[in-house]
Design an enzyme around this catalytic site. Structure first.
Site, short mmCIF file in Angstrom:
data_model
loop_
_atom_site.label_atom_id
_atom_site.label_comp_id
_atom_site.label_asym_id
_atom_site.label_seq_id
_atom_site.Cartn_x
_atom_site.Cartn_y
_atom_site.Cartn_z
CB CYS A 130 55.68 -1.22 27.80
SG CYS A 130 54.51 -0.03 28.48
CB CYS A 133 56.50 2.35 28.36
SG CYS A 133 55.64 1.44 29.64
CG ASP A 134 59.32 2.09 25.48
OD1 ASP A 134 59.56 2.97 26.32
OD2 ASP A 134 59.61 0.89 25.66
#
Length: 303
Positions: A130, A133-134
């Site tokens: 993701c 997300c990261d």
């Protein structure tokens, strides 16, 4: 007892809950992980009606808020099995059991892994599924993206704004993402594309991620990067319901556009990415959710 239990809180499941509540049915949504499903991993959604652009998380939040406002119950629990008969089903969860007259399976799918040794060891420590997300953890660094479809190209564009260099590794000799996304990629000078190559191995120095080994035509090359984002598709999560519905060779619930699973008891429906279908998009997921919910409502009304 609930009129309808929806297993899964992605766009399909939440739409099903919305339609069922609008029909004044008592509804429970069970979700084991993330409200909103896989769409929450999409940094930009540009093909959903009424919104020019928004993130997957924003879309998911709007859906959850709407369903809660309509009065549906939502529980964080993992559905382990479905037993019983039409009008009296029991969904066994990890923490409790739930009763319903009908059930809609909308479990969606999860990220497909590379299947390499130590892959799980480096999740969050060099391997991610993701970018939204990261991605911020790799600001100013070098990263690779494995995959060539829409998700991979979307994440490549997003990461190119953060990272020094982005390398796309695709197993085919062409990218499969939309033409518009490919054009965006071509305009980014810090994005490199490696075609006809597969990831063979994770490179590490003990517990420290160092990159990946890729192979092309029998020749191996070490690609030293700070992180790898895997975007090679999804796989369904229907194993707990294999006794209730027919699954195809890939684990998807066999179902037509009526969202009625093959070989299922009356009162069990399915919706979204967990079923066999040609196109898996948010728009088709919400369509499934509406169809499954209205069918379940008609059945409940006839009981």
């Amino acid at each position: 007892m609930y009129d309808i239990i929806v297993i899964g809180a992605g766009p399909a499941g939440l739409t099903a809950a919305l339609y069922a509540r609008r029909a004044e049915k008592k509804v429970l949504v069970l979700e084991k992980l993330t409200f909103g499903g896989q769409i929450t991993h999409s940094p930009r959604v540009e093909n959903y009606p009424c919104f020019k652009v928004l993130s997957g998380t924003e879309l998911a939040d709007k859906l959850v808020e709407q369903v809660l406002e309509q009065g549906a119950d939502i529980e964080l629990d993992t559905a382990l099995s479905i037993t019983g008969e039409t009008g009296d089903f029991t969904v066994k969860g990890e923490f409790a059991e739930y009763k319903a007259k009908t059930v809609i399976i909308a479990t969606g799918s999860k990220h497909r892994q590379l299947g390499l040794d130590r892959e799980n060891d480096f999740i969050g420590e060099g391997i991610s599924y993701c970018a939204v997300c990261d991605g911020a953890f790799y600001r100013g660094k070098k990263v690779a993206i494995v995959g060539g479809g829409n998700t991979a190209l979307q994440e490549a564009v997003m990461l190119s704004d953060l990272c020094e260099k982005v390398t796309i590794v695709q197993n085919l000799d062409f990218l499969t993402g939309e033409t518009r996304l490919q054009s965006d990629i071509a305009e980014r000078k810090n994005i490199n594309i490696i075609l006809s190559s597969t990831v063979k191995e994770i490179l590490s120095d003990g517990d420290t991620f160092k990159g990946i080994k890729i192979t092309k035509d029998g020749v191996d090359t070490d690609l030293e990067v700070d992180g790898v984002f895997v975007a090679i598709g999804q796989c369904p999560e229907n194993e707990p319901f294999s006794d209730n519905v027919a699954l195809n060779e890939y684990g998807y619930i066999v179902s037509g556009e009526d969202c009625v699973p093959q070989n299922a008891k009356e009162g069990i429906f399915t919706a979204g990415d967990c079923r066999t279908k040609t196109i898996r998009q948010v728009a088709t997921a919400v369509s499934d959710g509406a169809i499954a919910a209205l069918s379940a409502c008609r059945l409940v009304d006839g009981m």
